[in-house]
Design an enzyme around this catalytic site. Structure first.
Site, PDB file in Angstrom:
ATOM      1  N   HIS A 173      -4.100  -4.986   9.801  1.00 19.90           N
ATOM      2  CA  HIS A 173      -3.203  -4.666   8.641  1.00 19.90           C
ATOM      3  C   HIS A 173      -3.814  -3.063   8.307  1.00 19.90           C
ATOM      4  CE1 HIS A 173      -1.209  -5.328   5.030  1.00 19.90           C
ATOM      5  NE2 HIS A 173      -2.907  -5.113   4.412  1.00 19.90           N
ATOM      6  N   ASP A 227       1.082 -16.422  -3.033  1.00 22.98           N
ATOM      7  CA  ASP A 227       0.515 -15.639  -3.306  1.00 22.98           C
ATOM      8  C   ASP A 227       1.899 -14.532  -3.350  1.00 22.98           C
ATOM      9  OD1 ASP A 227      -0.923 -12.878  -2.866  1.00 22.98           O
ATOM     10  OD2 ASP A 227       1.040 -12.435  -0.989  1.00 22.98           O
ATOM     11  N   ARG A 278       1.657 -10.353 -10.981  1.00 25.56           N
ATOM     12  CA  ARG A 278       1.362  -8.907 -10.939  1.00 25.56           C
ATOM     13  C   ARG A 278       1.308  -7.792 -10.854  1.00 25.56           C
ATOM     14  NH1 ARG A 278      -2.312  -9.565  -5.503  1.00 25.56           N
ATOM     15  NH2 ARG A 278      -3.156  -7.493  -6.303  1.00 25.56           N
ATOM     16  N   SER A 327      -4.535 -11.792  -1.382  1.00 26.40           N
ATOM     17  CA  SER A 327      -3.691 -11.926  -1.654  1.00 26.40           C
ATOM     18  C   SER A 327      -2.819 -11.534   0.057  1.00 26.40           C
ATOM     19  CB  SER A 327      -2.740 -11.052  -2.352  1.00 26.40           C
ATOM     20  OG  SER A 327      -1.659 -10.136  -1.877  1.00 26.40           O
ATOM     21  N   LYS A 355      -2.117 -14.118   4.066  1.00 29.76           N
ATOM     22  CA  LYS A 355      -1.486 -13.848   4.916  1.00 29.76           C
ATOM     23  C   LYS A 355      -1.635 -14.128   6.327  1.00 29.76           C
ATOM     24  CE  LYS A 355       0.552 -10.841   2.025  1.00 29.76           C
ATOM     25  NZ  LYS A 355       0.892  -9.899   0.755  1.00 29.76           N
TER      26      LYS A 355
HETATM   27  N1  URA Z   1      -0.836  -5.696  -0.068  1.00 32.78           N
HETATM   28  C1  URA Z   1      -1.129  -7.173  -0.537  1.00 32.78           C
HETATM   29  O1  URA Z   1      -0.076  -8.226   0.368  1.00 32.78           O
HETATM   30  N2  URA Z   1      -1.593  -7.694  -1.590  1.00 32.78           N
HETATM   31  C2  URA Z   1      -1.979  -6.957  -2.596  1.00 32.78           C
HETATM   32  O2  URA Z   1      -2.933  -7.384  -3.775  1.00 32.78           O
HETATM   33  C3  URA Z   1      -1.595  -5.889  -2.450  1.00 32.78           C
HETATM   34  C4  URA Z   1      -1.226  -4.399  -1.070  1.00 32.78           C
END
Ligand code: URA
Length: 434
Positions: free
Chosen positions: A91, A170, A177, A192, A196
């Site tokens: 990621h 999320d 947010r 967050s 995932k």
């Molecule tokens: N990417 C995400 O998936 N979540 C965040 O809070 C920031 C970047």
């Protein structure tokens, strides 16, 4: 029991006050607030107040870990344990010209491991991997779970859209947010991303945490803290997790924009391409393979001898893409020129990213269409000599009326030092955090 007859275990205002006053949330409070928010019992304004309290007060490791688990529990978890090969994923926190997933996923898969790469679309100045791949005629991002398993078994790599079933809490919280000034809180970003990734079910994860002008975390100390938090979360959840801290002060490679970045990735898969892209792709590939139990892999050789390209072709074809089709070309190309002689001593990634976005490569609102061919092609990169009047960049777009605002964005992005000034070698990988 209906929502209206259910007796709630906590009161949202008490939970907000706890964090507002700088105390730790209990595991039970965290489980409840995430679940109740997903059910619609905790109101948006209450969650906004709690997110701001977290932003200002922070969270302890145990709280972040519990918060992450509570978000995972609101949705489905994928399971790749039936596959005959180990899984390894990466990621990136996102940057300008960050097309690394494109050569990286097939490169790693060419060593016999599975790379389930659930990706997103771009928002703002950073591009999205799915938008890039959609520049390839016929390619589709939507893949069912069964198709994904089949492709992982047969080809080894899948790059596709994440289903909405992973960590739905999320999804809701991120949208909140985004409009309440609470995106940049390290506990919230880390939970967050990691909710995932853990729900996706990979056994190993390599994080590319970027720092510099074009990154989410401009400050190196913040990026380092984010990396540490995410590595700890992954490790606590039983996922072998490593982070590379990498430089995003200047764009990666020479392109920012969807089809332009696919073209540059193909150069890398054909054994060429810019040195910074090759360096980062190979560094991440080594980490991903190591975590999957493949040690000392000669990843440079797999790029040079076409093995990674073979896997790329199979991966694109499996998702309907025409690997031999021409990539889209912009209808209008504008040249942007240097005003002085000298050597490029810095190139601002954020300005290049914003210019690409304004040319049509990115979107301002979710769901907006992007232009496949739009973007910035960098002609003079760091350390290169220029003469006044030389082309610094080419601006690609289908809508020439966008060029003026793109030029406003990119003006001043190049710093030109006196000819002969020694420009130090750019370090791409700044640190490794395990
Ligand atoms: N990417 C995400 O998936 N979540 C965040 O809070 C920031 C970047």
């Amino acid at each position: 029991m209906t929502e209206s007859t259910r007796v709630e275990s906590f009161d949202a205002v008490d939970v907000i006050r706890t964090k507002r006053d700088g105390r730790c949330l209990s595991p039970e409070q965290i489980d409840w607030v995430i679940d109740a928010y997903t059910r619609g019992v905790v109101a948006e304004e209450q969650m906004a107040a709690l997110a701001m309290a977290i932003f200002l007060r922070g969270m302890e490791r145990e709280e972040i870990s519990r918060w992450t688990r509570a978000m995972i529990a609101t949705g489905e978890r994928m399971d790749f344990s039936a596959l005959s090969k180990p899984t390894t994923d990466k990621h990136s926190t996102g940057g300008v010209g960050d097309k690394i997933t494109l050569p990286l996923a097939p490169l790693v898969a060419s060593f016999g491991v599975a790379v389930p790469q659930l990706s997103g679309r771009g928002l703002g100045h950073t591009g999205g991997t799915l938008d890039k791949l959609e520049a390839i005629p016929g390619w589709r991002a939507a893949v069912s779970n069964d198709e994904m398993m089949r492709q992982l078994e047969q080809v080894g790599a899948v790059i596709c859209a994440a289903g909405s079933g992973l960590a739905p809490a999320d999804k809701k919280l991120y949208a909140l947010r985004d409009v309440t000034g609470t995106v940049e809180a390290i506990p919230l970003i880390a939970s967050s991303i990691m909710s995932k990734k853990i729900a996706e079910g990979t056994a190993a994860l390599t994080l590319d945490v970027k720092t510099g002008a074009g990154a989410f975390m401009k400050d190196e100390a913040d990026a380092r803290a984010l990396a540490r938090t995410m590595v700890d979360l992954g490790t606590d959840a039983g996922v072998r997790t490593v982070a590379l801290l990498t430089d995003m002060s200047a764009p990666l490679g020479r392109t920012a924009g969807n089809a332009l970045e696919v073209r540059e990735s193909l150069e890398v898969l054909a054994g060429g391409g810019p040195a910074d892209i090759i360096e980062l792709t190979c560094a991440l590939a080594r980490e991903m393979l190591d975590a999957a139990g493949v040690h000392d892999a000669d990843v440079e050789q797999a790029l040079a001898d076409g093995r990674a390209m073979d896997t790329w072709r199979a991966m694109i074809v499996a998702q309907g893409g025409d690997v031999d089709a021409e990539l889209p070309q912009a209808r209008h190309i504008e040249e942007y020129r240097a005003e002085a002689d000298g050597v490029v001593s810095s190139l601002d990634a954020l300005q290049v990213g914003v210019a690409a976005w304004r040319l049509g490569a990115g979107r301002s609102r979710p769901g907006e269409a992007v232009q496949a061919a739009a973007g910035v092609e960098i002609v003079k990169h760091l350390g290169e000599e220029v003469r006044a009047g030389d082309v610094l960049a080419r601006l690609h777009t289908d809508t020439p009326e966008r060029v003026g605002r793109a030029v406003d964005a990119i003006d001043g992005a190049w710093t030109i030092a006196a000819t002969g000034t020694a420009i130090g070698e750019r370090r791409i990988v700044l640190d490794r955090i395990a």
